[in-house]
Design a protein around this motif. Sequence first.
Motif, PDB file in Angstrom:
ATOM      1  N   ASN A   1     -86.149  52.258  18.649  1.00 45.39           N
ATOM      2  CA  ASN A   1     -84.887  52.996  18.615  1.00 45.39           C
ATOM      3  C   ASN A   1     -84.880  53.855  17.350  1.00 45.39           C
ATOM      4  O   ASN A   1     -84.711  53.334  16.250  1.00 45.39           O
ATOM      5  N   PRO A   2     -85.095  55.176  17.467  1.00 43.01           N
ATOM      6  CA  PRO A   2     -85.190  56.045  16.285  1.00 43.01           C
ATOM      7  C   PRO A   2     -83.980  55.963  15.354  1.00 43.01           C
ATOM      8  O   PRO A   2     -84.096  56.223  14.158  1.00 43.01           O
ATOM      9  N   GLU A   3     -82.805  55.586  15.875  1.00 42.98           N
ATOM     10  CA  GLU A   3     -81.629  55.447  15.030  1.00 42.98           C
ATOM     11  C   GLU A   3     -81.770  54.300  14.042  1.00 42.98           C
ATOM     12  O   GLU A   3     -81.026  54.213  13.076  1.00 42.98           O
ATOM     13  N   LEU A   4     -82.726  53.407  14.314  1.00 45.87           N
ATOM     14  CA  LEU A   4     -82.846  52.197  13.502  1.00 45.87           C
ATOM     15  C   LEU A   4     -84.159  52.139  12.737  1.00 45.87           C
ATOM     16  O   LEU A   4     -84.655  51.062  12.412  1.00 45.87           O
ATOM     17  N   ILE A   5     -84.736  53.293  12.426  1.00 50.65           N
ATOM     18  CA  ILE A   5     -85.959  53.302  11.622  1.00 50.65           C
ATOM     19  C   ILE A   5     -85.665  52.630  10.277  1.00 50.65           C
ATOM     20  O   ILE A   5     -84.632  52.868   9.653  1.00 50.65           O
ATOM     21  N   SER A   6     -86.586  51.770   9.842  1.00 44.67           N
ATOM     22  CA  SER A   6     -86.319  50.937   8.673  1.00 44.67           C
ATOM     23  C   SER A   6     -87.574  50.757   7.835  1.00 44.67           C
ATOM     24  O   SER A   6     -88.671  51.194   8.201  1.00 44.67           O
TER      25      SER A   6
ATOM     26  N   LYS B   1     -94.046  55.572  15.087  1.00 44.39           N
ATOM     27  CA  LYS B   1     -94.843  54.968  16.158  1.00 44.39           C
ATOM     28  C   LYS B   1     -94.424  53.531  16.441  1.00 44.39           C
ATOM     29  O   LYS B   1     -94.684  53.006  17.517  1.00 44.39           O
ATOM     30  N   TYR B   2     -93.784  52.906  15.469  1.00 41.58           N
ATOM     31  CA  TYR B   2     -93.389  51.504  15.611  1.00 41.58           C
ATOM     32  C   TYR B   2     -91.911  51.343  15.939  1.00 41.58           C
ATOM     33  O   TYR B   2     -91.417  50.227  16.032  1.00 41.58           O
ATOM     34  N   VAL B   3     -91.214  52.441  16.134  1.00 45.37           N
ATOM     35  CA  VAL B   3     -89.764  52.403  16.306  1.00 45.37           C
ATOM     36  C   VAL B   3     -89.407  52.430  17.786  1.00 45.37           C
ATOM     37  O   VAL B   3     -89.740  53.377  18.501  1.00 45.37           O
TER      38      VAL B   3
END
Length: 285
Positions: A132-137, A128-130
């Motif tokens: 860019n899904p590629e950069l989930i951290s 929910k806070y992303v």
Amino acid sequence: MVNALTNADLHCHSVVSDGTLTPEALAERAKANGVELWALTDHDEIDGQARALAAARAQGMGYLTGTEISVTFAQQTVHIVGLGFDADNTALAEGLRRTRGGRRERAMEMSDDLAKVGIQGAYEGALKYVGNPELISRTHFARYLVESGVCQETAEVFRKYLTEGKPGYVPHRWARLQDAVQWITDAGGMAVIAHPARYGFTPNEEYALFTEFKAHGGRGVEVVTGSHSSQEAVRYAETALEFGLAASRGSDFHSPTESRIDLGTLPLLPGQLTPVWELLADRIQ
């Protein structure tokens, strides 16, 4: 004209990686705080650069392209900031794409590990806070753990979870130091070691980092940053002089509610240092 007294903020993050503001909102905030030279340095990503440049121009600020690349050194994650590169360089873009690879799998492992200690649905919650899904951290997970009431603030999350030896910690193999420096320099930019005090290296490990970094063509180090105390700024000013590196300044701003330091509010660089922006004067847009 830029000089040592320039209010430069060359390290911050937008929704393109793990910040909470858009590039446009960051530019507006930076200008309001007196920033004269700005760079957006999203993690392992340059997709926000065109927006950031346009926003900087609209606000009347100078702009340097930027990114922050995750590398593995001495079995730890180290960040290398790139400044003043060609944002259309295909080798840099491909290198960053490869570095981003594996974040989803790592995030799902983190979620599974948190579930073992009773924290359910962390992956979906973090998404929910992303932007860019590629950069989930880890930062996105931390925001979910605060929202769900597991912790009161993101700093508490990192004390109790997501760091080595704590639930939710999953290591990731990033780029090599040599690769990151080469991608940046081959694209016409300058490689800078980000917030070196954060890594907790032994003196020998830190000496090895700086020595190898310079041998690969690295040219700068962050001295004044939101992650450094005043004493650490003095220490890394001395390190910059010892290794013949230019000095950078950046807040590492992520969010109005989470960051220790706001954009543009850091002390100036010590006068005996060479600012990175003086060496990148021809790259300022």
